[in-house]
Design an enzyme around this catalytic site. Structure first.
Site, PDB file in Angstrom:
ATOM      1  N   TYR A  39      15.430 -38.531 -33.144  1.00  0.00           N
ATOM      2  CA  TYR A  39      15.003 -37.157 -32.864  1.00  0.00           C
ATOM      3  C   TYR A  39      13.762 -37.159 -31.963  1.00  0.00           C
ATOM      4  O   TYR A  39      13.689 -36.424 -30.971  1.00  0.00           O
ATOM      5  CB  TYR A  39      14.708 -36.451 -34.192  1.00  0.00           C
TER       6      TYR A  39
ATOM      7  N   SER B 116       8.818 -31.153 -29.504  1.00  0.00           N
ATOM      8  CA  SER B 116       8.232 -31.400 -30.830  1.00  0.00           C
ATOM      9  C   SER B 116       7.061 -32.374 -30.669  1.00  0.00           C
ATOM     10  O   SER B 116       7.088 -33.241 -29.780  1.00  0.00           O
ATOM     11  CB  SER B 116       9.275 -32.037 -31.751  1.00  0.00           C
TER      12      SER B 116
HETATM   13  P1  NAP Z   1      16.268 -24.493 -38.011  1.00  0.00           P
HETATM   14  O1  NAP Z   1      15.572 -23.534 -38.902  1.00  0.00           O
HETATM   15  O2  NAP Z   1      17.109 -25.588 -38.591  1.00  0.00           O
HETATM   16  O3  NAP Z   1      17.161 -23.643 -36.972  1.00  0.00           O
HETATM   17  C1  NAP Z   1      17.936 -24.325 -36.030  1.00  0.00           C
HETATM   18  C2  NAP Z   1      18.671 -23.313 -35.177  1.00  0.00           C
HETATM   19  O4  NAP Z   1      19.457 -24.027 -34.189  1.00  0.00           O
HETATM   20  C3  NAP Z   1      19.667 -22.474 -35.950  1.00  0.00           C
HETATM   21  O5  NAP Z   1      19.693 -21.179 -35.377  1.00  0.00           O
HETATM   22  C4  NAP Z   1      20.998 -23.191 -35.729  1.00  0.00           C
HETATM   23  O6  NAP Z   1      22.130 -22.332 -35.840  1.00  0.00           O
HETATM   24  C5  NAP Z   1      20.821 -23.644 -34.296  1.00  0.00           C
HETATM   25  N1  NAP Z   1      21.665 -24.769 -33.936  1.00  0.00           N
HETATM   26  C6  NAP Z   1      21.725 -25.995 -34.513  1.00  0.00           C
HETATM   27  N2  NAP Z   1      22.620 -26.769 -33.880  1.00  0.00           N
HETATM   28  C7  NAP Z   1      23.138 -26.013 -32.882  1.00  0.00           C
HETATM   29  C8  NAP Z   1      24.103 -26.236 -31.876  1.00  0.00           C
HETATM   30  N3  NAP Z   1      24.743 -27.406 -31.755  1.00  0.00           N
HETATM   31  N4  NAP Z   1      24.390 -25.233 -31.014  1.00  0.00           N
HETATM   32  C9  NAP Z   1      23.763 -24.042 -31.117  1.00  0.00           C
HETATM   33  N5  NAP Z   1      22.816 -23.761 -32.041  1.00  0.00           N
HETATM   34  C10 NAP Z   1      22.524 -24.742 -32.911  1.00  0.00           C
HETATM   35  O7  NAP Z   1      15.225 -25.242 -37.052  1.00  0.00           O
HETATM   36  P2  NAP Z   1      13.797 -24.800 -36.474  1.00  0.00           P
HETATM   37  O8  NAP Z   1      12.763 -25.449 -37.274  1.00  0.00           O
HETATM   38  O9  NAP Z   1      13.739 -23.357 -36.219  1.00  0.00           O
HETATM   39  O10 NAP Z   1      13.863 -25.588 -35.091  1.00  0.00           O
HETATM   40  C11 NAP Z   1      13.991 -24.945 -33.829  1.00  0.00           C
HETATM   41  C12 NAP Z   1      13.547 -25.925 -32.762  1.00  0.00           C
HETATM   42  O11 NAP Z   1      12.186 -26.288 -33.021  1.00  0.00           O
HETATM   43  C13 NAP Z   1      14.339 -27.224 -32.743  1.00  0.00           C
HETATM   44  O12 NAP Z   1      14.555 -27.637 -31.416  1.00  0.00           O
HETATM   45  C14 NAP Z   1      13.435 -28.208 -33.460  1.00  0.00           C
HETATM   46  O13 NAP Z   1      13.652 -29.528 -33.058  1.00  0.00           O
HETATM   47  C15 NAP Z   1      12.076 -27.691 -33.023  1.00  0.00           C
HETATM   48  N6  NAP Z   1      10.955 -28.088 -33.872  1.00  0.00           N
HETATM   49  C16 NAP Z   1      10.880 -27.684 -35.178  1.00  0.00           C
HETATM   50  C17 NAP Z   1       9.800 -28.092 -35.956  1.00  0.00           C
HETATM   51  C18 NAP Z   1       9.620 -27.696 -37.399  1.00  0.00           C
HETATM   52  O14 NAP Z   1       8.699 -28.206 -38.048  1.00  0.00           O
HETATM   53  N7  NAP Z   1      10.432 -26.799 -37.943  1.00  0.00           N
HETATM   54  C19 NAP Z   1       8.817 -28.908 -35.397  1.00  0.00           C
HETATM   55  C20 NAP Z   1       8.941 -29.299 -34.073  1.00  0.00           C
HETATM   56  C21 NAP Z   1      10.007 -28.877 -33.321  1.00  0.00           C
HETATM   57  P3  NAP Z   1      22.819 -22.051 -37.309  1.00  0.00           P
HETATM   58  O15 NAP Z   1      21.908 -21.070 -38.007  1.00  0.00           O
HETATM   59  O16 NAP Z   1      24.140 -21.455 -36.994  1.00  0.00           O
HETATM   60  O17 NAP Z   1      22.889 -23.381 -37.999  1.00  0.00           O
END
Ligand code: NAP
Length: 244
Positions: free
Chosen positions: A153, A139
């Site tokens: 985080y 991130s």
């Molecule tokens: P999201 O929409 O909240 O999706 C998170 C995903 O991770 C879901 O599929 C969730 O499964 C799964 N998950 C959560 N905890 C888990 C665990 N303990 N074991 C296995 N799976 C787990 O988040 P996102 O925005 O797509 O984020 C994906 C990645 O991108 C993350 O690493 C996040 O830190 C990174 N990121 C996101 C952003 C942003 O702005 N969105 C920015 C920078 C980095 P369930 O559906 O079953 O809950």
């Protein structure tokens, strides 16, 4: 790309977009989810509609037995040649001074320990079998620090960046590349879960490109890093953040 790509957290957001982008290219995936079974079923059905094998496995990335089960399921589709360490969480926005130990431990457990366990399982299977590629989803928070929001985080993602550099150097001679992406503000449920559904709208004017990003825009970078087009890229992390 031959073989199977394991995607953690493929049921929603960026992970779901990665599964879809790989399926559109005919690349088999085995993805994990934590609790959202219905969302996972929709993603798997989308890949099936594209005619590509895809399996969804309930597996918490911090539980070793779950991670082993995820990789065993993946190998039933074909040898694991890719891993996208995408599953990640942030807890509710808070200043460090108010953070409980359990919250900090959970964030580090999912984002750091989970990424290590999955990377370890991938390396065990790729070594001696022609190598592969690991993409760690970091991130921009790793660089910016997330003051007043979730410094725990941000610190976890800085650890992920160090994993990318160190592991890449350990396994380069085995034909395994380890790379990362650093997304900026991406439109997913992530922000609602950390307490501010409108976070992208609040902050997007501060992004040089003037907007938040879509999950598909991160997925395209991940797909390229996994591909032979990135064959000389390892130990580095690509910002996908509109300049943020
Ligand atoms: P999201 O929409 O909240 O999706 C998170 C995903 O991770 C879901 O599929 C969730 O499964 C799964 N998950 C959560 N905890 C888990 C665990 N303990 N074991 C296995 N799976 C787990 O988040 P996102 O925005 O797509 O984020 C994906 C990645 O991108 C993350 O690493 C996040 O830190 C990174 N990121 C996101 C952003 C942003 O702005 N969105 C920015 C920078 C980095 P369930 O559906 O079953 O809950």
């Amino acid at each position: 790309m031959d073989g199977t790509v394991v995607v953690t957290g493929g049921s929603r957001g960026i992970g779901a977009a990665v599964v879809q982008a790989l399926a559109a290219r005919g690349i088999r995936t085995c993805f994990s989810y934590s609790t959202h079974r219905e969302a996972a079923d929709v993603v798997a059905a989308g890949a099936a509609d594209l005619g590509t094998d895809c399996v969804a496995v309930q597996a918490d990335v911090c539980v070793e037995a779950d991670v082993r089960r995820l990789f065993t399921a993946a190998e039933q589709l074909g040898p694991v040649t890719g891993l996208v360490n995408n599953a990640g969480i942030a807890a509710r926005q808070s200043r460090v001074v108010d953070m409980e130990a359990d919250r900090i431990r959970r964030v580090l457990d999912v984002n750091v320990v989970g990424s290590f366990l999955c990377a370890r399982e991938a390396v065990r299977r790729m070594t001696g079998r022609g190598g592969g590629t690991i993409v760690n989803v970091s991130s921009r928070a790793a660089v910016l620090g997330s003051a007043g929001e979730y410094v725990d985080y941000a610190a976890s993602k800085a650890a992920v960046d160090a994993l990318t550099v160190g592991l890449a150097r350990e396994v380069a001679a085995d034909g395994i590349r380890v790379v990362g992406v650093r997304p900026g503000l991406i439109r997913t449920d992530f922000h609602a879960r950390s307490g501010e559904p409108e976070r992208v709208e609040r902050l997007q004017r501060s992004v040089p490109m003037g907007r938040g990003g879509e999950p598909s825009e991160v997925a395209e970078a991940v797909v390229w890093l996994l591909s032979d087009g990135a064959s000389y890229v390892t130990g580095t992390t690509l910002d996908v953040s509109g300049g943020r």
